[in-house]
Enzyme design. Structure first.
Site, short mmCIF file in Angstrom:
data_model
loop_
_atom_site.label_atom_id
_atom_site.label_comp_id
_atom_site.label_asym_id
_atom_site.label_seq_id
_atom_site.Cartn_x
_atom_site.Cartn_y
_atom_site.Cartn_z
N GLY A 53 60.75 13.58 21.58
CA GLY A 53 60.99 13.55 22.95
C GLY A 53 62.46 14.10 23.54
O GLY A 53 63.06 13.64 24.53
N HIS A 57 54.13 22.12 29.73
CA HIS A 57 53.90 21.27 28.58
C HIS A 57 52.50 20.55 28.86
O HIS A 57 52.32 20.11 29.95
CB HIS A 57 54.95 20.06 28.84
CG HIS A 57 54.67 18.57 27.98
ND1 HIS A 57 55.59 18.12 27.21
CD2 HIS A 57 53.75 17.70 27.94
CE1 HIS A 57 55.21 17.20 26.66
NE2 HIS A 57 53.94 16.70 27.16
N LYS A 111 59.13 12.50 32.38
CA LYS A 111 58.10 13.19 33.22
C LYS A 111 58.27 12.52 34.47
O LYS A 111 58.47 11.30 34.72
CB LYS A 111 56.82 12.95 32.65
CG LYS A 111 56.81 13.76 31.28
CD LYS A 111 55.40 13.08 30.44
CE LYS A 111 55.60 13.72 29.13
NZ LYS A 111 54.81 13.24 28.22
N HIS A 137 64.12 15.20 30.19
CA HIS A 137 62.76 14.78 29.29
C HIS A 137 62.05 13.53 29.79
O HIS A 137 61.56 12.81 29.01
CB HIS A 137 63.48 14.65 28.00
CG HIS A 137 63.91 16.04 27.43
ND1 HIS A 137 63.36 16.95 27.11
CD2 HIS A 137 65.13 16.13 27.10
CE1 HIS A 137 64.00 18.02 26.74
NE2 HIS A 137 65.29 17.33 26.64
N LYS A 193 58.98 14.52 12.40
CA LYS A 193 58.45 15.64 12.96
C LYS A 193 58.08 16.59 12.10
O LYS A 193 57.17 17.60 12.43
CB LYS A 193 59.45 16.08 14.10
CG LYS A 193 59.62 14.95 15.16
CD LYS A 193 58.51 14.31 15.73
CE LYS A 193 58.96 13.00 16.62
NZ LYS A 193 57.48 12.34 17.00
N TYR A 200 62.26 29.62 20.05
CA TYR A 200 62.60 28.92 21.24
C TYR A 200 61.65 29.54 22.19
O TYR A 200 61.76 30.73 22.43
CB TYR A 200 63.85 28.93 21.76
CG TYR A 200 64.13 28.33 22.86
CD1 TYR A 200 64.17 26.93 23.20
CD2 TYR A 200 64.45 29.03 24.24
CE1 TYR A 200 64.31 26.17 24.62
CE2 TYR A 200 64.69 28.40 25.38
CZ TYR A 200 64.61 26.94 25.54
OH TYR A 200 64.75 26.51 26.63
N ARG A 222 55.59 8.99 38.98
CA ARG A 222 56.14 7.77 38.37
C ARG A 222 57.25 7.39 39.70
O ARG A 222 58.32 8.22 39.81
CB ARG A 222 57.08 8.33 37.28
CG ARG A 222 56.01 8.57 36.22
CD ARG A 222 56.77 8.64 34.72
NE ARG A 222 55.93 9.14 33.94
CZ ARG A 222 56.10 9.42 32.48
NH1 ARG A 222 57.40 8.61 32.04
NH2 ARG A 222 55.31 9.49 31.59
N GLU A 278 62.72 26.38 14.99
CA GLU A 278 61.57 27.04 15.67
C GLU A 278 62.00 28.21 16.54
O GLU A 278 63.19 28.14 17.13
CB GLU A 278 60.89 25.82 16.52
CG GLU A 278 60.01 24.94 15.61
CD GLU A 278 59.45 24.03 16.64
OE1 GLU A 278 59.46 23.80 17.93
OE2 GLU A 278 58.60 23.05 16.27
N ARG A 287 51.10 6.47 20.46
CA ARG A 287 50.80 5.41 21.55
C ARG A 287 50.07 5.70 22.57
O ARG A 287 49.56 6.71 23.06
CB ARG A 287 52.28 4.95 21.88
CG ARG A 287 52.95 6.18 22.72
CD ARG A 287 54.14 5.96 23.18
NE ARG A 287 54.47 6.88 24.12
CZ ARG A 287 55.22 7.92 23.85
NH1 ARG A 287 55.41 8.25 22.55
NH2 ARG A 287 55.58 8.72 24.72
C1 MV4 Z 1 60.85 23.16 22.49
C2 MV4 Z 1 61.02 23.93 23.56
C3 MV4 Z 1 61.14 25.17 23.58
N1 MV4 Z 1 60.64 26.06 22.28
N2 MV4 Z 1 60.31 23.96 21.33
C4 MV4 Z 1 61.80 18.92 24.50
C5 MV4 Z 1 61.10 17.55 24.28
C6 MV4 Z 1 60.54 17.88 22.74
N3 MV4 Z 1 59.49 17.16 22.83
C7 MV4 Z 1 60.12 19.19 22.69
N4 MV4 Z 1 61.07 19.93 23.70
C8 MV4 Z 1 61.15 21.28 23.86
N5 MV4 Z 1 61.04 21.80 22.70
C9 MV4 Z 1 60.37 25.07 21.13
N6 MV4 Z 1 60.05 25.80 20.14
C10 MV4 Z 1 61.42 23.30 24.88
C11 MV4 Z 1 61.46 21.99 25.01
C12 MV4 Z 1 61.83 21.41 26.05
C13 MV4 Z 1 60.85 20.79 26.75
C14 MV4 Z 1 59.64 20.36 26.47
C15 MV4 Z 1 58.59 19.87 26.94
C16 MV4 Z 1 58.86 19.53 28.45
C17 MV4 Z 1 60.18 19.54 29.02
C18 MV4 Z 1 61.33 20.15 28.22
C19 MV4 Z 1 62.31 20.39 28.66
C20 MV4 Z 1 63.52 21.13 28.12
C21 MV4 Z 1 63.21 21.56 26.47
#
Ligand code: MV4
Length: 449
Positions: free
Chosen positions: A164, A208, A237, A235, A116, A202, A337, A200, A291
């Site tokens: 993920g 998303h 969907k 996490h 990543k 937050y 889903r 990062e 993918r």
């Molecule tokens: C984050 C975030 C907030 N800020 N990064 C969760 C899965 C991974 N792909 C990245 N994720 C997150 N990264 C920053 N800088 C919050 C999440 C996150 C999240 C992201 C997408 C969909 C659902 C989520 C549920 C909790 C946290």
């Protein structure tokens, strides 16, 4: 074009790939575990071969047995579906060593995006907007404090080998950072054998949004807009839609072009998804998936493109059959889903399907490997069907979803259908007013413990 391909997967995605191959006149080989001898993908393929005992590790993840299956059947290429070996660079390498084509990107691109930090670094250099954060890895707690103080709290510590949602730790304030940093590192070491982490800012209430891209491996690439996949639980969907209800055409074309140009630049081959958090009108790259994704059908529906056929074509050295300027959106699509799980706790519910009836009619697509009399085995994930509906407007798609869910009959096991019936009564869902935390908060409200 290939004359025969092997599908290294099971369930609905194996059917999805078999269907695409058939339309291209390509013969198909199903592989299956001993638990899947009666599975629909085995019946639907031209031939099939057993690759091991029930557990995924001994069958669908068993690289030597899958290579042997290719050699025995004479398959020239392998489609990995999603999950299992779909993002395993070593598998791609082994296929290459055996002169078998992987229907997907190169091992190098999978490796690049699987790490990543490298993925983010690459995207940043390619002009893709990223979440503010550390410049690469953070090795010491002193450095972690320095980066976080400069940025301001809250921050999130992420494992470079994660993704993920695995290997992430939130530090709401400065006093949480020591623990977040050390547990992120130790858990990452234990889970992935790699303790490198990055930090990062937050983002508190983002959506998303992910952009579908497709490259020909020779420097040409297109985007197929975005999907909003904010409605997730742990996490996973559960509800995805395209186009994103908050994304207008100008925004789509702008971020889409940035993404397509980026993957053209690295000569990416095949389907990919660039994931963003989207907050206050800004996109922030988080990860790239190399993918085909579970939710690809919503994009296929609004663009009228068969992504799997295109994957097979490009892997066979042919050109994609579309150009960016030929791609346009028609209507709105939603996927839900459906899992064999018992609510309210989403407890897996394998067992025998006694009655099955799939919904149909205009604007309804059901991707499922279920049939009446089938027994869902307990060894794999609990996705049993994806219901994809479309309509000219989002409202029409929602009405169609409600109608189609009413037609669906699955007897014998519990499913997550009642969740969708309930969500379709929620004003926020109907209006598209949700973020990545909406569903978890809503579930908590429904079932306070
Ligand atoms: C984050 C975030 C907030 N800020 N990064 C969760 C899965 C991974 N792909 C990245 N994720 C997150 N990264 C920053 N800088 C919050 C999440 C996150 C999240 C992201 C997408 C969909 C659902 C989520 C549920 C909790 C946290």
């Amino acid at each position: 074009m290939f004359s025969k391909i092997l599908i290294a997967n099971r369930g609905e995605i194996a059917l999805r790939v078999i269907r695409a191959a058939k339309e291209l006149g390509v013969r198909t080989v199903a592989v299956h575990s001993t638990a899947d001898a009666d599975a629909m993908h085995v019946r639907m393929a031209d031939e099939s071969i057993c690759i091991g005992p029930p557990s995924g590790a001994q069958s669908y993840l068993n690289v030597p047995n899958i290579i042997a299956a290719c050699e025995i059947t004479g398959a020239e290429a392998v489609h990995p579906g999603y999950g299992f070996l779909s993002e395993n660079a070593n598998f791609v390498q082994v296929l290459e060593d055996h002169d078998i084509t992987f229907i997907g990107p190169s091992a190098a691109h999978i490796r690049m995006m699987g790490d990543k930090i490298t993925a983010k670094d690459t995207m940043k250099k390619l002009g893709v907007p990223c979440v503010p954060g550390s410049d690469g890895g953070v090795d010491t707690i002193e450095e972690a404090h320095k980066v976080s103080d400069e940025m301001g709290f809250p921050v999130i510590v992420k494992a470079t080998a994660g993704g993920g949602g695995r290997g992430m730790k939130l530090a709401k304030t400065k006093k949480d950072l020591d623990e977040a940093f050390s547990t992120a590192r130790s858990e990452s070491k234990a889970a992935f054998g790699n303790d490198e982490v990055y930090i990062e800012k937050y983002l508190t209430l983002p959506r998303h949004i992910e952009v579908q891209v497709f490259g020909d491996g020779r420097g040409r690439a297109v985007h197929l807009g975005e999907r909003d996949c904010s409605l997730q639980r742990r996490h996973q969907k559960v509800f995805e839609e395209a186009p994103g209800p908050t994304i207008d055409e100008k925004t789509r074309e702008k971020i889409g072009k940035v993404c397509a140009d980026a993957i053209a630049d690295i000569k990416y081959s095949g389907a990919g998804t660039i994931e963003f958090l989207y907050e206050n009108g800004e996109f922030y790259f988080i990860e790239m998936n190399t993918r085909l994704q579970v939710e690809h059908p919503v994009t296929e529906t609004i663009y009228g493109v068969d992504l799997v056929k295109q994957q097979i074509r490009v892997a066979a050295g042919e050109e994609m059959t579309f150009k960016q300027e030929e791609l346009s959106i028609k209507g709105h699509a939603i996927e839900v889903r459906i899992n064999a799980e018992k609510l309210p706790n989403f407890t897996p519910c394998p067992g025998k399907i006694t009655t099955f009836h799939a919904p149909g009619g205009l604007g309804v697509r059901m991707d499922s490997a279920l049939y009446a009399g089938y027994t869902i085995p307990p060894y794999y994930d609990s996705l049993i069907a994806k219901l994809i509906v479309s309509g000219i407007t989002r409202e029409a798609a929602l009405a169609r979803l409600r109608r189609a869910l009413g037609e669906l009959i699955v007897d014998g096991v519990d499913t997550t259908v009642p969740l969708f019936d309930a969500l379709l009564q929620e004003e926020d869902v109907l209006k598209g007013n949700y973020d990545i935390h909406w569903l978890e908060k809503w579930l908590e409200k429904q079932n306070p413990e």
